[in-house]
Scaffold this motif. Sequence first.
Motif, PDB file in Angstrom:
ATOM      1  N   ILE A 182       0.858  -1.178   0.000  1.00  0.00           N
ATOM      2  CA  ILE A 182       0.000   0.000   0.000  1.00  0.00           C
ATOM      3  C   ILE A 182       0.898   1.233   0.000  1.00  0.00           C
ATOM      4  N   PHE A 183       0.729   2.087  -1.020  1.00  0.00           N
ATOM      5  CA  PHE A 183       1.437   3.359  -1.096  1.00  0.00           C
ATOM      6  C   PHE A 183       0.516   4.455  -0.568  1.00  0.00           C
ATOM      7  N   ILE A 184       1.038   5.329   0.304  1.00  0.00           N
ATOM      8  CA  ILE A 184       0.238   6.434   0.829  1.00  0.00           C
ATOM      9  C   ILE A 184       1.009   7.734   0.645  1.00  0.00           C
ATOM     10  N   SER A 185       0.331   8.703   0.049  1.00  0.00           N
ATOM     11  CA  SER A 185       0.918  10.023  -0.175  1.00  0.00           C
ATOM     12  C   SER A 185       0.105  11.069   0.570  1.00  0.00           C
ATOM     13  N   ALA A 186       0.807  11.930   1.324  1.00  0.00           N
ATOM     14  CA  ALA A 186       0.175  13.093   1.935  1.00  0.00           C
ATOM     15  C   ALA A 186       0.297  14.259   0.957  1.00  0.00           C
ATOM     16  N   ALA A 187      -0.819  14.799   0.516  1.00  0.00           N
ATOM     17  CA  ALA A 187      -0.804  15.826  -0.531  1.00  0.00           C
ATOM     18  C   ALA A 187      -0.045  17.064  -0.083  1.00  0.00           C
ATOM     19  N   HIS A 188       0.688  17.638  -1.032  1.00  0.00           N
ATOM     20  CA  HIS A 188       1.407  18.899  -0.856  1.00  0.00           C
ATOM     21  C   HIS A 188       2.586  18.726   0.122  1.00  0.00           C
ATOM     22  N   GLY A 189       3.277  19.807   0.382  1.00  0.00           N
ATOM     23  CA  GLY A 189       4.448  19.765   1.240  1.00  0.00           C
ATOM     24  C   GLY A 189       5.756  19.698   0.476  1.00  0.00           C
ATOM     25  N   GLY A 190       5.691  19.322  -0.814  1.00  0.00           N
ATOM     26  CA  GLY A 190       6.894  19.245  -1.618  1.00  0.00           C
ATOM     27  C   GLY A 190       7.170  20.543  -2.351  1.00  0.00           C
ATOM     28  N   LYS A 191       8.224  20.557  -3.136  1.00  0.00           N
ATOM     29  CA  LYS A 191       8.608  21.756  -3.862  1.00  0.00           C
ATOM     30  C   LYS A 191       7.828  21.853  -5.165  1.00  0.00           C
ATOM     31  N   GLU A 192       7.151  22.947  -5.362  1.00  0.00           N
ATOM     32  CA  GLU A 192       6.425  23.230  -6.598  1.00  0.00           C
ATOM     33  C   GLU A 192       6.837  24.622  -7.065  1.00  0.00           C
ATOM     34  N   GLY A 193       7.410  24.714  -8.249  1.00  0.00           N
ATOM     35  CA  GLY A 193       7.870  26.009  -8.733  1.00  0.00           C
ATOM     36  C   GLY A 193       9.044  26.503  -7.921  1.00  0.00           C
ATOM     37  N   ALA A 194       8.898  27.708  -7.373  1.00  0.00           N
ATOM     38  CA  ALA A 194      10.017  28.342  -6.675  1.00  0.00           C
ATOM     39  C   ALA A 194      10.033  28.071  -5.176  1.00  0.00           C
ATOM     40  N   GLY A 195       9.017  27.390  -4.646  1.00  0.00           N
ATOM     41  CA  GLY A 195       8.985  27.201  -3.202  1.00  0.00           C
ATOM     42  C   GLY A 195       8.233  25.959  -2.781  1.00  0.00           C
ATOM     43  N   ILE A 196       8.059  25.821  -1.484  1.00  0.00           N
ATOM     44  CA  ILE A 196       7.345  24.684  -0.918  1.00  0.00           C
ATOM     45  C   ILE A 196       5.841  24.946  -0.991  1.00  0.00           C
ATOM     46  N   ASP A 197       5.101  23.933  -1.419  1.00  0.00           N
ATOM     47  CA  ASP A 197       3.658  24.059  -1.579  1.00  0.00           C
ATOM     48  C   ASP A 197       2.961  23.600  -0.300  1.00  0.00           C
ATOM     49  N   PRO A 198       2.329  24.519   0.445  1.00  0.00           N
ATOM     50  CA  PRO A 198       1.663  24.116   1.688  1.00  0.00           C
ATOM     51  C   PRO A 198       0.275  23.539   1.470  1.00  0.00           C
ATOM     52  N   GLY A 199      -0.258  23.656   0.239  1.00  0.00           N
ATOM     53  CA  GLY A 199      -1.633  23.243  -0.012  1.00  0.00           C
ATOM     54  C   GLY A 199      -2.602  24.270   0.540  1.00  0.00           C
ATOM     55  N   SER A 200      -3.790  23.818   0.898  1.00  0.00           N
ATOM     56  CA  SER A 200      -4.802  24.723   1.452  1.00  0.00           C
ATOM     57  C   SER A 200      -4.343  25.268   2.797  1.00  0.00           C
ATOM     58  N   ILE A 201      -4.762  26.504   3.097  1.00  0.00           N
ATOM     59  CA  ILE A 201      -4.421  27.144   4.363  1.00  0.00           C
ATOM     60  C   ILE A 201      -5.704  27.671   4.995  1.00  0.00           C
ATOM     61  N   ALA A 202      -5.949  27.279   6.249  1.00  0.00           N
ATOM     62  CA  ALA A 202      -7.147  27.752   6.955  1.00  0.00           C
ATOM     63  C   ALA A 202      -6.997  27.435   8.429  1.00  0.00           C
ATOM     64  N   GLY A 203      -7.587  28.286   9.272  1.00  0.00           N
ATOM     65  CA  GLY A 203      -7.625  28.018  10.703  1.00  0.00           C
ATOM     66  C   GLY A 203      -6.262  27.897  11.362  1.00  0.00           C
ATOM     67  N   GLY A 204      -5.273  28.602  10.825  1.00  0.00           N
ATOM     68  CA  GLY A 204      -3.954  28.557  11.423  1.00  0.00           C
ATOM     69  C   GLY A 204      -3.159  27.315  11.135  1.00  0.00           C
ATOM     70  N   THR A 205      -3.573  26.541  10.136  1.00  0.00           N
ATOM     71  CA  THR A 205      -2.844  25.331   9.778  1.00  0.00           C
ATOM     72  C   THR A 205      -2.806  25.189   8.269  1.00  0.00           C
ATOM     73  N   THR A 206      -2.059  24.211   7.789  1.00  0.00           N
ATOM     74  CA  THR A 206      -1.952  23.969   6.349  1.00  0.00           C
ATOM     75  C   THR A 206      -2.354  22.540   6.026  1.00  0.00           C
ATOM     76  N   GLU A 207      -2.752  22.359   4.784  1.00  0.00           N
ATOM     77  CA  GLU A 207      -3.127  21.026   4.317  1.00  0.00           C
ATOM     78  C   GLU A 207      -1.954  20.062   4.436  1.00  0.00           C
ATOM     79  N   ALA A 208      -0.758  20.510   4.021  1.00  0.00           N
ATOM     80  CA  ALA A 208       0.415  19.638   4.076  1.00  0.00           C
ATOM     81  C   ALA A 208       0.672  19.167   5.501  1.00  0.00           C
ATOM     82  N   GLN A 209       0.622  20.083   6.458  1.00  0.00           N
ATOM     83  CA  GLN A 209       0.879  19.733   7.858  1.00  0.00           C
ATOM     84  C   GLN A 209      -0.125  18.712   8.375  1.00  0.00           C
ATOM     85  N   GLU A 210      -1.403  18.950   8.102  1.00  0.00           N
ATOM     86  CA  GLU A 210      -2.453  18.057   8.604  1.00  0.00           C
ATOM     87  C   GLU A 210      -2.394  16.685   7.942  1.00  0.00           C
ATOM     88  N   MET A 211      -2.115  16.644   6.648  1.00  0.00           N
ATOM     89  CA  MET A 211      -2.099  15.360   5.945  1.00  0.00           C
ATOM     90  C   MET A 211      -0.876  14.521   6.307  1.00  0.00           C
TER      91      MET A 211
END
Length: 450
Positions: A4-33
């Motif tokens: 079973i392969f599991i990927s947590a979306a976002h958090g990697g480098k996209e373009g010129a910086g790190i992609d945090p994904g969605s941001i809301a409520g003082g947290t990021t999608e990458a952090q939560e996933m």
Amino acid sequence: MGRIFISAAHGGKEGAGIDPGSIAGGTTEAQEMILLRDLIVTELRGRSFDVLAVPDDLSAAETIAWINARGSRLDVALEIHADTASSPSVRGAAVYYIANNLERKNNGELVLMGLLRRVTQLPNRGVRPDTESGLGSLAFCRQITIPSLLMQVGFLSSPEDRFLLQNRRRDFALGIADGLASWSRVINPNNVTPTEPNYPSINININGQKYPEQGILVNGNSYIPIDLVDQLRIDVSTSPNVNRINYRQIVYIKAVDLRDYNVVIGWDGVSRTVELRSNLLICVDKLDQIMSRGITSEVELQLFLRNNNENALVNFADLPKLYREEGNAEGVNYDLAFCQMCLETGFLRFGGGIKSEQNNFSGLGSIGGGAEAASFPSARIGVRAHIQHLKAYASLEPLVNEVVDPRFRFITRGIAPSIYQISGRWSVDLDYGTKIFSLMKRLYESAKLL
């Protein structure tokens, strides 16, 4: 046992910086996933499953390549996401699968139900084909060679979903682990060790004619010989997004990947035939131009609306006719305008602060400090304002009808001749034009024009 392969979306480098994904409520999608993914991995390993966690520093494309380089028959892959919406009331979990793959849809139901049984307060948004996603297709569902699904575990923009995710994270992990375990057992029910694959043959039909060579079925996906692709005069030699496999000294590609080359893909389960229809009817390289001619009929527009919302025409029975008439009057592609209307109103379901009685089908704003959205006295005037606003962006030509668009004079004329160029202008969404174009391709497929 398959892995079973599991990927947590976002958090990697996209373009010129790190992609945090969605941001809301003082947290990021990458952090939560990432936090959720780690719990899922621990739980599955505790159940003796062989689990591979995709490295967090990989981009989306690198994630797919990483899985494809390691995946083998009987493995499965899941990517977990958390979405955001403009309204905090939008919430719930969903699973996306590659369109027209019933087997993968059933797999998605196993994974989604596993989560919802553990977190009963989480609304069920259903198992959906990836064509219903905002981008019209999802690379994680289409470009990975092993069976794959994309799961939205909730909405970070929803206080209720965010609270559940952060305070019942272990229950989320247990539920997703339950679903993944069930899915893995379906793919490998006898817990066999993978051997040299023996893929079943399938028939191929191209433009109504049977193709003399057969394709193969790989994990529920149709693959066709590369020779057929060459006959369609499609060059995929430099495309990294086309899935290829070598089977018995023949190169095959995944049939559904040809949709990006304007080939319509269908499946006849009775005769086990993959059906391809190449684009012979319209000039696809000009479809994104706002100042062009629409090609659908009023009936085709009606059917498209009704197929996506059976009640769409109850209050606006003449809307397809109005878009054709107003678009033709100003030289605006009414197919594009109509699909933008479908996107903005949710196929005439409305919501998001605009009411149906406002006759505002394109999210036009007002001026002079009035309401957030403009109102129009009739459906025709609302459509006319929409068409005029598109013409303002796409052309320097004068209007045929009197101006009814309240913001017409504020636009720099001719700055966006392509539907892609209104992204970030009409809407802050940088994929806005892509979403409209994806809807138009769906319209043309339903009308059998592609």
